[in-house]
Design a protein around this motif. Structure first.
Motif, PDB file in Angstrom:
ATOM      1  N   UNK A 116       0.488  -0.908 -10.413  1.00 53.12           N
ATOM      2  CA  UNK A 116      -0.544  -0.225 -10.893  1.00 53.12           C
ATOM      3  C   UNK A 116      -0.719   0.695 -10.668  1.00 53.12           C
ATOM      4  N   UNK A 117      -1.478   0.267  -9.306  1.00 51.88           N
ATOM      5  CA  UNK A 117      -1.830   1.834  -8.175  1.00 51.88           C
ATOM      6  C   UNK A 117      -1.219   2.958  -7.918  1.00 51.88           C
ATOM      7  N   UNK A 118       0.422   2.666  -8.177  1.00 58.00           N
ATOM      8  CA  UNK A 118       1.744   3.463  -7.528  1.00 58.00           C
ATOM      9  C   UNK A 118       2.313   3.794  -8.674  1.00 58.00           C
ATOM     10  N   UNK A 119       2.041   3.380  -9.896  1.00 61.07           N
ATOM     11  CA  UNK A 119       2.232   4.134 -11.198  1.00 61.07           C
ATOM     12  C   UNK A 119       0.432   4.643 -11.188  1.00 61.07           C
ATOM     13  N   UNK A 120      -0.145   4.512 -11.729  1.00 60.30           N
ATOM     14  CA  UNK A 120      -0.904   5.630 -11.429  1.00 60.30           C
ATOM     15  C   UNK A 120      -1.436   7.282 -10.526  1.00 60.30           C
ATOM     16  N   UNK A 121      -0.788   6.616  -9.554  1.00 64.46           N
ATOM     17  CA  UNK A 121      -0.940   7.507  -7.889  1.00 64.46           C
ATOM     18  C   UNK A 121       0.223   8.660  -8.425  1.00 64.46           C
ATOM     19  N   UNK A 122       1.158   8.059  -9.242  1.00 66.28           N
ATOM     20  CA  UNK A 122       2.375   9.120  -9.554  1.00 66.28           C
ATOM     21  C   UNK A 122       1.576   9.819 -11.117  1.00 66.28           C
ATOM     22  N   UNK A 123       1.476   8.994 -11.237  1.00 63.10           N
ATOM     23  CA  UNK A 123       0.944  10.352 -13.375  1.00 63.10           C
ATOM     24  C   UNK A 123      -0.135  11.180 -12.841  1.00 63.10           C
ATOM     25  N   UNK A 124      -0.566  10.890 -12.221  1.00 64.17           N
ATOM     26  CA  UNK A 124      -2.414  11.706 -11.649  1.00 64.17           C
ATOM     27  C   UNK A 124      -1.417  12.735 -10.958  1.00 64.17           C
ATOM     28  N   UNK A 165       1.000  -1.498   0.304  1.00 67.33           N
ATOM     29  CA  UNK A 165      -0.187  -0.374   0.189  1.00 67.33           C
ATOM     30  C   UNK A 165       0.713   1.384   0.096  1.00 67.33           C
ATOM     31  N   UNK A 166       0.714   1.931  -0.929  1.00 68.21           N
ATOM     32  CA  UNK A 166       1.645   3.386  -0.720  1.00 68.21           C
ATOM     33  C   UNK A 166       0.221   4.644  -0.805  1.00 68.21           C
ATOM     34  N   UNK A 167       0.035   5.579  -0.076  1.00 64.73           N
ATOM     35  CA  UNK A 167      -0.618   6.488   0.144  1.00 64.73           C
ATOM     36  C   UNK A 167      -0.251   8.070   0.048  1.00 64.73           C
ATOM     37  N   UNK A 168      -0.784   8.770  -0.241  1.00 72.28           N
ATOM     38  CA  UNK A 168      -0.017  10.257  -0.584  1.00 72.28           C
ATOM     39  C   UNK A 168       1.138  11.046   0.287  1.00 72.28           C
TER      40      UNK A 168
END
Length: 115
Positions: A84-92, A58-61
């Motif tokens: 994929x979850x962290x990649x999406x957060x990095x992209x956003x 898990x990785x949050x803000x």
């Protein structure tokens, strides 16, 4: 709800590289551990810091903030094992533009640990 601790394994690699292999949760409670680990790295002018996120569940803000602080402290950070979850957060958040993200595990196989 049980909280999974963060484990950080530090490995010195060829050419002044250092790899931090994280496992567990990188969140509000554990993000300061990453910041501390990077701050405690030897000031030998390591050229590259690789942070392996393969074991991060898990990785949050707060975790993203810690990765950004690691980048600022080390000067150069490469992320591997990005979910994929962290990649999406990095992209956003636009952090993909700042932090190098290694997409292929084979790319990191060139780095050897040194004694």
């Amino acid at each position: 709800m049980s909280h999974q601790l963060l484990t950080i394994e530090v490995t010195r690699l060829d050419g002044g590289h250092i790899r931090l292999r994280l496992s567990g949760e990188l969140d509000y409670d554990t993000a300061p551990e990453l910041v501390t680990a990077v701050a405690e790295l030897p000031g030998e002018g390591h050229q590259q810091l690789t942070i392996d996120l393969t074991g991060v569940s898990l990785c949050d803000s707060s975790g993203l903030s810690a990765l950004l602080m690691a980048h600022r402290a080390a000067g150069s950070v490469r992320l591997t094992g990005v979910s994929a979850q962290v990649q999406q957060m990095l992209d956003r958040t636009g952090l993909t533009e700042l932090l190098a993200v290694q997409t292929s595990a084979a790319d990191g196989d060139n780095l050897r640990a040194i004694g």
